[in-house]
Design a protein around this motif. Sequence first.
Motif, PDB file in Angstrom:
ATOM      1  N   GLN A 102       0.618  -1.029  -0.208  1.00  0.00           N
ATOM      2  CA  GLN A 102      -0.330   0.003  -0.173  1.00  0.00           C
ATOM      3  C   GLN A 102       0.862   0.874   0.160  1.00  0.00           C
ATOM      4  OE1 GLN A 102      -3.040  -0.084   2.399  1.00  0.00           O
ATOM      5  NE2 GLN A 102      -3.989   2.375   2.327  1.00  0.00           N
TER       6      GLN A 102
ATOM      7  N   GLU B 177       0.635   3.704  -3.511  1.00  0.00           N
ATOM      8  CA  GLU B 177      -0.158   5.432  -2.882  1.00  0.00           C
ATOM      9  C   GLU B 177       0.988   6.904  -3.710  1.00  0.00           C
ATOM     10  OE1 GLU B 177      -0.314   5.266   1.365  1.00  0.00           O
ATOM     11  OE2 GLU B 177      -2.789   4.182   1.342  1.00  0.00           O
ATOM     12  N   PRO B 178       2.202   6.315  -3.192  1.00  0.00           N
ATOM     13  CA  PRO B 178       3.005   8.083  -3.805  1.00  0.00           C
ATOM     14  C   PRO B 178       3.182   7.598  -5.625  1.00  0.00           C
ATOM     15  CG  PRO B 178       4.101   6.131  -2.544  1.00  0.00           C
ATOM     16  CD  PRO B 178       2.775   5.592  -2.656  1.00  0.00           C
ATOM     17  N   GLN B 179       2.651   7.057  -5.914  1.00  0.00           N
ATOM     18  CA  GLN B 179       2.869   6.353  -7.452  1.00  0.00           C
ATOM     19  C   GLN B 179       1.592   7.933  -7.865  1.00  0.00           C
ATOM     20  OE1 GLN B 179       4.674   4.785  -8.878  1.00  0.00           O
ATOM     21  NE2 GLN B 179       5.208   4.488  -6.374  1.00  0.00           N
ATOM     22  N   GLY B 180       0.331   7.995  -7.290  1.00  0.00           N
ATOM     23  CA  GLY B 180      -0.929   8.561  -7.548  1.00  0.00           C
ATOM     24  C   GLY B 180      -1.778   8.485  -6.682  1.00  0.00           C
ATOM     25  N   ASP B 181      -2.369   8.958  -5.946  1.00  0.00           N
ATOM     26  CA  ASP B 181      -4.193   9.050  -5.449  1.00  0.00           C
ATOM     27  C   ASP B 181      -4.843   8.346  -6.532  1.00  0.00           C
ATOM     28  OD1 ASP B 181      -3.151  10.402  -3.062  1.00  0.00           O
ATOM     29  OD2 ASP B 181      -4.359  12.001  -3.544  1.00  0.00           O
ATOM     30  N   ASP B 182      -5.205   8.745  -7.655  1.00  0.00           N
ATOM     31  CA  ASP B 182      -5.684   7.476  -8.808  1.00  0.00           C
ATOM     32  C   ASP B 182      -5.241   6.039  -8.913  1.00  0.00           C
ATOM     33  OD1 ASP B 182      -7.736  10.288  -9.510  1.00  0.00           O
ATOM     34  OD2 ASP B 182      -5.941  11.042 -10.484  1.00  0.00           O
TER      35      ASP B 182
ATOM     36  N   TRP C  97      -4.098   4.533  -6.917  1.00  0.00           N
ATOM     37  CA  TRP C  97      -4.397   3.792  -4.796  1.00  0.00           C
ATOM     38  C   TRP C  97      -6.045   3.624  -5.497  1.00  0.00           C
ATOM     39  CZ3 TRP C  97      -3.571   0.513  -2.074  1.00  0.00           C
ATOM     40  CH2 TRP C  97      -4.330  -0.367  -1.216  1.00  0.00           C
ATOM     41  N   ASP C  98      -7.003   4.483  -5.814  1.00  0.00           N
ATOM     42  CA  ASP C  98      -8.249   4.567  -6.018  1.00  0.00           C
ATOM     43  C   ASP C  98      -8.517   3.534  -6.904  1.00  0.00           C
ATOM     44  OD1 ASP C  98      -8.902   6.759  -4.060  1.00  0.00           O
ATOM     45  OD2 ASP C  98      -9.118   8.513  -5.860  1.00  0.00           O
TER      46      ASP C  98
ATOM     47  N   LYS D 121      -8.669   0.078  -5.280  1.00  0.00           N
ATOM     48  CA  LYS D 121      -9.300   0.299  -3.998  1.00  0.00           C
ATOM     49  C   LYS D 121     -10.668   0.650  -4.548  1.00  0.00           C
ATOM     50  CE  LYS D 121      -8.479  -0.354  -0.560  1.00  0.00           C
ATOM     51  NZ  LYS D 121      -8.916  -1.752   0.386  1.00  0.00           N
TER      52      LYS D 121
ATOM     53  N   LYS E 170      -7.452   8.807 -17.340  1.00  0.00           N
ATOM     54  CA  LYS E 170      -8.142   8.107 -16.296  1.00  0.00           C
ATOM     55  C   LYS E 170      -8.261   6.601 -16.579  1.00  0.00           C
ATOM     56  CE  LYS E 170     -10.939  11.678 -14.492  1.00  0.00           C
ATOM     57  NZ  LYS E 170     -12.119  13.057 -14.371  1.00  0.00           N
TER      58      LYS E 170
END
Length: 117
Positions: free
Chosen positions: A33, A37-42, A44-45, A48, A77
């Motif tokens: 995780q 996560e630092p790869q970008g919020d998108d 990680w989104d 999840k 996106k």
Amino acid sequence: MAFAQLIFRDGGSSNKPPCFVGEHYDLWKICMQPYLEPQGDDIWDAVKNGPYVPKIVIDNKEEKKIKVSWTNDDKRKVLFDKKAKNMLQSALGMDEYFHVSHCKTAKNIWDTLELTH
């Protein structure tokens, strides 16, 4: 440190994810995780919540856009799930990779690993 080397044979840096080879899934997940996560919020989104699906409203009904009508923003996106899927697949040993090779999305990979371990 020797214990960590036995669990994660390689990886664990900012450019190489921790490698999951079938043991200590809970620890791998905890390490993975913060890698994602630092790869970008998108990114990680996408793991999840699932991939972005370009949609259009027609007669007050939401429908999937056909690919030829995607905007540049839609294309950007959609790529987040592909990137996340690549990162997850890159973090798996051969046996684990084959367990999830049928998965079409990053979320599907993440959820399948969760269910099988």
